[in-house]
Design a protein around this motif. Structure first.
Motif, PDB file in Angstrom:
ATOM      1  N   ALA A 186     -79.956 -53.863 -72.632  1.00 15.56           N
ATOM      2  CA  ALA A 186     -81.307 -54.234 -72.605  1.00 15.56           C
ATOM      3  C   ALA A 186     -81.702 -55.994 -72.240  1.00 15.56           C
ATOM      4  O   ALA A 186     -81.559 -56.864 -71.417  1.00 15.56           O
ATOM      5  N   MET A 187     -80.527 -56.389 -73.490  1.00 20.62           N
ATOM      6  CA  MET A 187     -81.101 -58.309 -73.370  1.00 20.62           C
ATOM      7  C   MET A 187     -80.586 -58.883 -73.084  1.00 20.62           C
ATOM      8  O   MET A 187     -79.952 -59.520 -72.305  1.00 20.62           O
ATOM      9  N   HIS A 188     -78.988 -57.776 -72.218  1.00 18.90           N
ATOM     10  CA  HIS A 188     -78.027 -58.819 -70.951  1.00 18.90           C
ATOM     11  C   HIS A 188     -78.616 -58.181 -69.636  1.00 18.90           C
ATOM     12  O   HIS A 188     -77.666 -58.695 -69.503  1.00 18.90           O
ATOM     13  N   GLY A 189     -80.208 -57.830 -69.673  1.00 18.64           N
ATOM     14  CA  GLY A 189     -80.381 -57.799 -68.486  1.00 18.64           C
ATOM     15  C   GLY A 189     -79.583 -56.443 -67.664  1.00 18.64           C
ATOM     16  O   GLY A 189     -79.997 -56.251 -66.476  1.00 18.64           O
ATOM     17  N   ARG A 190     -78.802 -55.882 -68.674  1.00 25.58           N
ATOM     18  CA  ARG A 190     -78.421 -54.598 -67.581  1.00 25.58           C
ATOM     19  C   ARG A 190     -79.802 -53.467 -67.934  1.00 25.58           C
ATOM     20  O   ARG A 190     -78.751 -52.583 -68.401  1.00 25.58           O
ATOM     21  N   GLY A 191     -79.805 -52.832 -67.546  1.00 25.51           N
ATOM     22  CA  GLY A 191     -81.413 -52.471 -67.541  1.00 25.51           C
ATOM     23  C   GLY A 191     -80.675 -51.186 -66.571  1.00 25.51           C
ATOM     24  O   GLY A 191     -80.955 -49.651 -67.235  1.00 25.51           O
ATOM     25  N   ARG A 194     -83.813 -62.808 -74.460  1.00 24.11           N
ATOM     26  CA  ARG A 194     -82.866 -62.412 -73.732  1.00 24.11           C
ATOM     27  C   ARG A 194     -81.019 -62.910 -73.787  1.00 24.11           C
ATOM     28  O   ARG A 194     -82.305 -64.280 -74.848  1.00 24.11           O
ATOM     29  N   PHE A 195     -80.590 -62.897 -73.176  1.00 20.53           N
ATOM     30  CA  PHE A 195     -79.571 -63.875 -72.690  1.00 20.53           C
ATOM     31  C   PHE A 195     -79.366 -63.657 -71.315  1.00 20.53           C
ATOM     32  O   PHE A 195     -80.159 -63.525 -70.704  1.00 20.53           O
ATOM     33  N   HIS A 196     -78.965 -65.241 -71.090  1.00 18.14           N
ATOM     34  CA  HIS A 196     -78.658 -65.556 -69.748  1.00 18.14           C
ATOM     35  C   HIS A 196     -77.008 -65.726 -69.472  1.00 18.14           C
ATOM     36  O   HIS A 196     -76.554 -66.523 -70.691  1.00 18.14           O
ATOM     37  N   HIS A 197     -76.178 -65.493 -68.871  1.00 13.76           N
ATOM     38  CA  HIS A 197     -74.858 -65.640 -68.607  1.00 13.76           C
ATOM     39  C   HIS A 197     -75.334 -66.433 -67.252  1.00 13.76           C
ATOM     40  O   HIS A 197     -75.391 -66.048 -66.060  1.00 13.76           O
ATOM     41  N   CYS A 204     -80.086 -63.536 -65.077  1.00 11.47           N
ATOM     42  CA  CYS A 204     -81.137 -62.945 -64.992  1.00 11.47           C
ATOM     43  C   CYS A 204     -81.996 -63.264 -63.515  1.00 11.47           C
ATOM     44  O   CYS A 204     -83.166 -62.949 -63.790  1.00 11.47           O
ATOM     45  N   MET A 205     -81.164 -63.828 -62.793  1.00  9.34           N
ATOM     46  CA  MET A 205     -81.909 -63.612 -61.590  1.00  9.34           C
ATOM     47  C   MET A 205     -83.243 -64.556 -61.084  1.00  9.34           C
ATOM     48  O   MET A 205     -84.012 -64.406 -60.657  1.00  9.34           O
ATOM     49  N   ASP A 206     -82.750 -65.871 -62.280  1.00  7.86           N
ATOM     50  CA  ASP A 206     -83.961 -66.230 -63.117  1.00  7.86           C
ATOM     51  C   ASP A 206     -85.160 -65.559 -62.870  1.00  7.86           C
ATOM     52  O   ASP A 206     -86.181 -66.044 -62.704  1.00  7.86           O
ATOM     53  N   TYR A 207     -85.394 -64.430 -62.956  1.00 11.03           N
ATOM     54  CA  TYR A 207     -86.345 -63.420 -64.043  1.00 11.03           C
ATOM     55  C   TYR A 207     -86.589 -62.771 -65.333  1.00 11.03           C
ATOM     56  O   TYR A 207     -85.931 -62.760 -66.122  1.00 11.03           O
TER      57      TYR A 207
END
Length: 750
Positions: free
Chosen positions: A455-460, A735-738, A746-749
């Motif tokens: 989740a925190m890496h945006g891989r929902g 969260r994380f931003h790669h 995060c796709m700017d979200y």
DNA sequence: GTAGGGTTAG
């Protein structure tokens, strides 16, 4: 060598009477004695009287003599030796088992001793095996001594089935089913299996309860969280004319500590003094702990100073007391003064640092520990891994993982969870996934940690898939699991999924949504721009909405520029937390985005008058195992000249690429934007510059930030990732931003 | 000759 001393069954010496007639080579004095004494009081046995003072070597020597004298053929004298090698402080259970296996005729006492030793040994299962061997392969039947030992083993193992079977055997025998020792151990056994009502049932069946019966059941209730029932029984026992003793009071003090009731604490203390309850170190320690938990360090200090004997628990309890009040220096002083430190003392101080926002000190202390002669245990490793997680210290974290492997530390669910959490929070999700797939024991915490990592890496999506697999594995989700699931939905914008899981919580999983879960929903809906629906969730809360719900709504209003609703949310939030500076900052951002500059100014003044300061922004970067810390505009780093030169170069190259600094957001929820230049000197930019200087491609630059990343830094990081061809992995508060090749995961979200 | 109940760190 042990094996040389042990007779093989075929070489069992003749019975003792035969020995009396032999003319051996042994000294005359020995023969003389052998003639005159029975095996029961052979002088060699006197050496075993004080077996607790014998070390392993001494026991082996005696074993050798007894073997030569033929004393092991006699059940009584053999049993004396077995007691020594299985119950002495330097007990050697494998040795005891070997000895036992070579005895020609062990009596029931010997069986009981061996079961007793194994019940409280490192592997209580062996006690149960011995018990079944006794039933099947010996001429004896268990007696009233055998059962308490065997039940203890079952309790240690929380082996409900085995213990219940024992209870069944006991119930069939009129002699055993009324034996108070056996019944008391059953009370303890059921409590150890978390079957409190069965404990109570056994207790109620006892006709003549003694103080141990009462203590067992009071302790069971105390440890099971049923404090008031326990205290009620404490009063009842006096009515039944059973006098409480020191053990009773340990449990009563422990309950009082958990309740945190200082008045009650003082009453208990004077009750002990007035009723002449025996003083003991354990009771004193329990009282210390009680006062610490009730928040009275004064009373704890008085007691501590008056104690004539103290052990490391006494010292550690005081240490925790100071640390809980935030007096970490006093805690450290106490630690330095301790006459003896065990691993628990180290763990206490390390955990104190780690839990009170001083993870760096926790790691420093861990390094000290390695130079001292203490050995880290699983608790230490969990605490240190958590410190790494907080700092984003991946290299130290990897080192600890290597340590765990090298030392064959068992990967229990606790450690597994900590490793997954550490790798996730340090930005290496692949390693977290590796740990997850490498273990075969996964409890609800392990699954939840992995869901949180994704989740925190945006891989929902993957997080939700894992949630599905968790159910296939028949692991029941808990409150935390759902928080993590919603977190996944929020970071990946999965609104429908969020709604679905929320609606299923109670009917499908039997978990009533908590205030935190409602806040998650407000966040999911609010971020997606569904402000009205988010407000409806707040209105439908069965409990009063907390700060997190209003905070989530406020944040959503800031993103979607809804001033009216934002003001309302901020007002509610400040009613609950008047000194929440974040609320002011977000509202001010909302005003700024909507062009309401007057409102921005008056809000600033309001903050100033209330002397509210923003939390200082701080970025951490780990290079070669050392954690470097940067504040906004920081000039304290030894390499500051090179860092600032690098920053200038970055600025030039970004400008050449067409970058214009974004100064619109003067008051992001980020960090104090004092002067014009501050934007340029945000801590994460300093850390990026330092990262470029001190690490080489292709290693990513890993940064951990305490607040949220601002729009401008986010943009700069994207550009740096493409211009310098370096990946940046940035962890912010949420969260994380790669960053890679000019875009962010995060796709700017965010 | 044997037994049952208790405090700290996570």
């Amino acid at each position: 060598m042990a094996t040389r001393l042990l007779p093989t069954p075929s070489a069992v010496p003749p019975p003792i009477r035969a020995l009396n007639t032999t003319t051996s080579n042994s000294s005359k004095r020995s023969d003389y004695l052998a003639v005159k004494t029975k095996a029961e009081d052979h002088p060699v046995l006197a050496l075993l009287d004080d077996y607790s003072r014998l070390d392993a070597k001494a026991i082996r020597r005696i074993h050798g003599r007894m073997l030569r004298l033929g004393l092991l053929g006699h059940p009584y004298s053999a049993s004396r030796l077995l007691v020594a090698c299985s119950l002495s402080p330097s007990a050697d259970l494998p040795y005891a088992r070997q000895l036992f296996d070579h005895l020609p005729a062990p009596n029931l006492f010997t069986w009981n001793t061996l079961i007793r030793a194994h019940a409280s040994g490192p592997d209580p299962r062996l006690a149960l095996f011995l018990f079944s061997r006794l039933l099947r392969h010996s001429p004896h039947s268990p007696d009233k001594f055998t059962f308490p030992f065997t039940i203890k083993a079952a309790a240690e193992l929380s082996a409900l089935r085995d213990g219940t079977a024992l209870h069944g055997m006991i119930a069939k025998s009129p002699l055993f089913r009324s034996d108070i020792f056996i019944l008391n151990s059953l009370i303890h056994f059921y409590a150890a299996c978390r079957e409190l009502d069965l404990s109570l049932r056994v207790f109620e069946m006892i006709s003549e309860r003694d103080v141990v019966s009462w203590n067992s059941v009071i302790t069971a209730l105390a440890q099971g969280g049923r404090w008031d029932e326990a205290l009620q029984l404490f009063e009842e026992m006096e009515n039944e004319n059973v006098r409480p003793n020191d053990v009773t009071m340990v449990s009563v003090a422990s309950i009082c500590g958990k309740k945190g009731d200082l008045e009650l604490a003082k009453q208990i203390h004077s009750y002990i003094e007035q009723n002449g309850i025996r003083q003991s170190l354990i009771l004193d320690n329990a009282l210390l702990d009680m006062y610490v938990k009730c928040g009275s360090l004064e009373e704890a200090e008085l007691l501590f100073d008056s104690m004539t004997s103290k052990d490391s628990i006494s010292w550690t309890t005081m240490l925790v007391g100071y640390a809980k009040l935030g007096c970490l220096d006093a805690a450290r002083r106490l630690f330095d003064q301790m006459p003896k430190r065990d691993i628990a003392s180290w763990n206490a101080l390390i955990s104190c640092y780690e839990q009170s926002g001083h993870p760096k000190e926790a790691l420093d202390l861990f390094h000290e520990l390695q130079h001292a002669d203490a050995k880290p245990d699983q608790v230490t490793l969990v605490a240190v891994l958590s410190a790494c997680s907080q700092l984003g210290a991946l290299e130290v974290g990897c080192w600890i993982h290597a340590y765990i492997k090298k030392n064959n530390v068992e990967l229990n669910c606790h450690i597994t969870t900590s490793l997954i959490d550490m790798y996730s929070k340090c930005g290496d999700l692949d390693k977290a996934l590796n740990v997850f797939s490498s273990v075969n024991k996964r409890d609800v915490f392990v699954w939840s940690a992995m869901i949180a990592g994704l989740a925190m890496h945006g891989r929902g999506r993957e997080a939700l898939n894992l949630f599905g697999k968790m159910q296939e594995a028949k692991v029941k989700p808990n409150m935390v699991t759902f928080t993590n699931v919603f977190c996944a939905c929020s970071h990946a914008g999965l609104v429908d999924e969020g709604r679905l899981y929320f609606s299923q919580m109670l009917p499908v999983y039997g978990i009533a949504p908590s205030a935190e879960h409602y806040s998650c929903m407000v966040d999911i809906l609010g971020r997606a721009g569904l402000l009205e629906e988010a407000t409806e969730y707040i209105e439908s809360m069965p409990m009063p909405p907390g700060a997190s719900a209003w905070g989530a709504l406020l944040g959503a209003c800031a993103i979607h520029k809804n001033v009216e609703l934002g003001e309302l949310a901020c007002e509610r939030l400040l009613e609950l937390e008047p000194r929440n500076h974040g609320a002011y900052v977000i509202l001010s951002n909302l005003y700024a985005r909507s062009g309401k500059w007057d409102a921005v100014a008056s809000l600033r003044k309001l903050m100033k008058d209330a002397s509210l300061k923003k939390e200082a922004g701080c970025s951490l970067i780990e290079v070669h195992g050392a954690v470097h810390e940067f504040l906004v505009g920081d000039i304290s780093h030894p390499l500051k000249e090179r860092i600032y030169l690098q920053l200038d170069e970055i600025a030039l190259r970004l400008k050449a690429a067409g970058y214009v600094p974004n100064r619109k957001l003067v008051l992001q929820d980020i960090e104090e934007d004092v002067k014009e230049k501050a934007l340029y000197l945000h801590s994460e930019k300093l850390a990026i510059a330092f990262g470029l200087i001190s690490t080489c491609s292709p290693a990513p630059i890993r940064i951990t930030k305490n607040l949220r990343v601002c729009d401008d830094c986010h943009l700069v990081a994207k550009l740096v990732s493409s211009i310098y061809n370096r990946d940046i992995i940035l962890r912010d508060r949420y969260r994380f931003h790669h960053f890679t090749g000019g875009s962010c995961s995060c796709m700017d979200y965010w």
